[in-house]
Scaffold this motif. Sequence first.
Motif, PDB file in Angstrom:
ATOM      1  N   SER A  15       2.292  10.528   6.574  1.00 21.90           N
ATOM      2  CA  SER A  15       2.462  11.161   5.276  1.00 21.90           C
ATOM      3  C   SER A  15       3.402  10.356   4.396  1.00 21.90           C
ATOM      4  O   SER A  15       4.303   9.667   4.883  1.00 21.90           O
ATOM      5  CB  SER A  15       3.040  12.576   5.432  1.00 21.90           C
ATOM      6  OG  SER A  15       2.178  13.418   6.167  1.00 21.90           O
ATOM      7  N   ARG A  26       5.240  10.910   0.224  1.00 25.02           N
ATOM      8  CA  ARG A  26       5.351  11.684  -1.000  1.00 25.02           C
ATOM      9  C   ARG A  26       5.742  10.766  -2.144  1.00 25.02           C
ATOM     10  O   ARG A  26       6.804  10.142  -2.103  1.00 25.02           O
ATOM     11  CB  ARG A  26       6.380  12.808  -0.876  1.00 25.02           C
ATOM     12  CG  ARG A  26       6.436  13.697  -2.120  1.00 25.02           C
ATOM     13  CD  ARG A  26       7.408  14.847  -1.965  1.00 25.02           C
ATOM     14  NE  ARG A  26       8.783  14.386  -1.851  1.00 25.02           N
ATOM     15  CZ  ARG A  26       9.825  15.179  -1.662  1.00 25.02           C
ATOM     16  NH1 ARG A  26       9.643  16.498  -1.554  1.00 25.02           N
ATOM     17  NH2 ARG A  26      11.042  14.671  -1.563  1.00 25.02           N
ATOM     18  N   ARG A  67      -6.108  17.028   1.731  1.00 23.37           N
ATOM     19  CA  ARG A  67      -5.089  16.148   2.303  1.00 23.37           C
ATOM     20  C   ARG A  67      -3.937  15.888   1.336  1.00 23.37           C
ATOM     21  O   ARG A  67      -2.790  15.749   1.767  1.00 23.37           O
ATOM     22  CB  ARG A  67      -5.701  14.808   2.720  1.00 23.37           C
ATOM     23  CG  ARG A  67      -6.790  14.939   3.769  1.00 23.37           C
ATOM     24  CD  ARG A  67      -7.237  13.574   4.275  1.00 23.37           C
ATOM     25  NE  ARG A  67      -7.819  12.763   3.204  1.00 23.37           N
ATOM     26  CZ  ARG A  67      -7.332  11.597   2.798  1.00 23.37           C
ATOM     27  NH1 ARG A  67      -6.248  11.087   3.372  1.00 23.37           N
ATOM     28  NH2 ARG A  67      -7.937  10.928   1.825  1.00 23.37           N
ATOM     29  N   PHE A  68      -4.239  15.793   0.055  1.00 19.29           N
ATOM     30  CA  PHE A  68      -3.232  15.508  -0.966  1.00 19.29           C
ATOM     31  C   PHE A  68      -2.938  16.764  -1.770  1.00 19.29           C
ATOM     32  O   PHE A  68      -3.833  17.589  -2.006  1.00 19.29           O
ATOM     33  CB  PHE A  68      -3.718  14.427  -1.935  1.00 19.29           C
ATOM     34  CG  PHE A  68      -3.836  13.043  -1.353  1.00 19.29           C
ATOM     35  CD1 PHE A  68      -3.741  12.798   0.006  1.00 19.29           C
ATOM     36  CD2 PHE A  68      -4.050  11.972  -2.201  1.00 19.29           C
ATOM     37  CE1 PHE A  68      -3.861  11.525   0.523  1.00 19.29           C
ATOM     38  CE2 PHE A  68      -4.167  10.687  -1.701  1.00 19.29           C
ATOM     39  CZ  PHE A  68      -4.075  10.459  -0.339  1.00 19.29           C
ATOM     40  N   GLN A  79       2.005  14.709  -2.749  1.00 23.42           N
ATOM     41  CA  GLN A  79       2.200  14.775  -1.308  1.00 23.42           C
ATOM     42  C   GLN A  79       0.916  14.326  -0.638  1.00 23.42           C
ATOM     43  O   GLN A  79      -0.141  14.920  -0.853  1.00 23.42           O
ATOM     44  CB  GLN A  79       2.557  16.194  -0.877  1.00 23.42           C
ATOM     45  CG  GLN A  79       2.731  16.365   0.626  1.00 23.42           C
ATOM     46  CD  GLN A  79       3.928  15.620   1.164  1.00 23.42           C
ATOM     47  OE1 GLN A  79       5.018  15.697   0.588  1.00 23.42           O
ATOM     48  NE2 GLN A  79       3.744  14.888   2.255  1.00 23.42           N
ATOM     49  N   MET A  80       0.997  13.296   0.178  1.00 27.19           N
ATOM     50  CA  MET A  80      -0.162  12.705   0.821  1.00 27.19           C
ATOM     51  C   MET A  80      -0.011  12.864   2.329  1.00 27.19           C
ATOM     52  O   MET A  80       0.888  12.276   2.932  1.00 27.19           O
ATOM     53  CB  MET A  80      -0.311  11.231   0.448  1.00 27.19           C
ATOM     54  CG  MET A  80      -0.380  10.989  -1.057  1.00 27.19           C
ATOM     55  SD  MET A  80      -0.675   9.253  -1.480  1.00 27.19           S
ATOM     56  CE  MET A  80       0.865   8.536  -0.884  1.00 27.19           C
ATOM     57  N   ASN A  81      -0.889  13.648   2.926  1.00 29.72           N
ATOM     58  CA  ASN A  81      -0.899  13.883   4.361  1.00 29.72           C
ATOM     59  C   ASN A  81      -2.175  13.326   4.969  1.00 29.72           C
ATOM     60  O   ASN A  81      -3.154  13.074   4.279  1.00 29.72           O
ATOM     61  CB  ASN A  81      -0.792  15.382   4.657  1.00 29.72           C
ATOM     62  CG  ASN A  81       0.482  16.004   4.161  1.00 29.72           C
ATOM     63  OD1 ASN A  81       1.544  15.365   4.140  1.00 29.72           O
ATOM     64  ND2 ASN A  81       0.411  17.276   3.768  1.00 29.72           N
ATOM     65  N   SER A  82      -2.150  13.170   6.277  1.00 23.66           N
ATOM     66  CA  SER A  82      -3.320  12.677   7.017  1.00 23.66           C
ATOM     67  C   SER A  82      -3.892  11.420   6.377  1.00 23.66           C
ATOM     68  O   SER A  82      -5.094  11.301   6.156  1.00 23.66           O
ATOM     69  CB  SER A  82      -4.388  13.773   7.109  1.00 23.66           C
ATOM     70  OG  SER A  82      -3.883  14.927   7.754  1.00 23.66           O
ATOM     71  N   LEU A  83      -3.027  10.480   6.090  1.00 25.49           N
ATOM     72  CA  LEU A  83      -3.437   9.281   5.371  1.00 25.49           C
ATOM     73  C   LEU A  83      -4.415   8.443   6.187  1.00 25.49           C
ATOM     74  O   LEU A  83      -4.317   8.363   7.414  1.00 25.49           O
ATOM     75  CB  LEU A  83      -2.218   8.457   4.991  1.00 25.49           C
ATOM     76  CG  LEU A  83      -1.448   9.004   3.789  1.00 25.49           C
ATOM     77  CD1 LEU A  83      -0.045   8.419   3.732  1.00 25.49           C
ATOM     78  CD2 LEU A  83      -2.203   8.689   2.496  1.00 25.49           C
TER      79      LEU A  83
END
Length: 119
Positions: free
Chosen positions: A17, A19, A67-68, A82-86
Motif C-alpha cells: 500500500s 498513500r 483497491r484505491f 489511498q492505494m491498496n493491493s498494488l
Amino acid sequence: QVQLVESGGGLVQAGGSLRLSCVASGGTFSAYSMGWFRQAPGKERAFVAHITRGGAVTNYADSVKGRFTITRDNAKNTVYLQMNSLKPEDTAVYFCAARTVVLGGYNAWGQGTQVTVSS
C-alpha cells in the motif's frame, strides 16, 4: 492560480500500500473538484479517481475500483489517494489535478510523483 504539491510516491512490492497526498495553495480549495491521473511510459495519461468539492461523490477507473480510495480534507487543503493491493500495472507517474471552474476540464496540475510496484 492554484499550486499543487504532491508527496507519498515511492517503491512498493505487489500487494502493498501507498498513500499519496496533494496539498493545494491559493484559491479556495473547497470550491474545487479534485482528481488523480497516471501516466506510464509510452501511454496516454489516464484517469484514476475523482472527488467532488465536498467529498460526497467519488468516481474511479475500473482498473482501480475496490483497491484505491480518494478522500479530501478541506481544512488541510489536501486530497489523498489511498492505494491498496498494488499491482505492477499500477506503476506510473501519478498526477494530482484541480478543476477550478465549473465548465471545462482540470486546469491545475501537480508535478507528478513516481509510483513503482515490483513483483
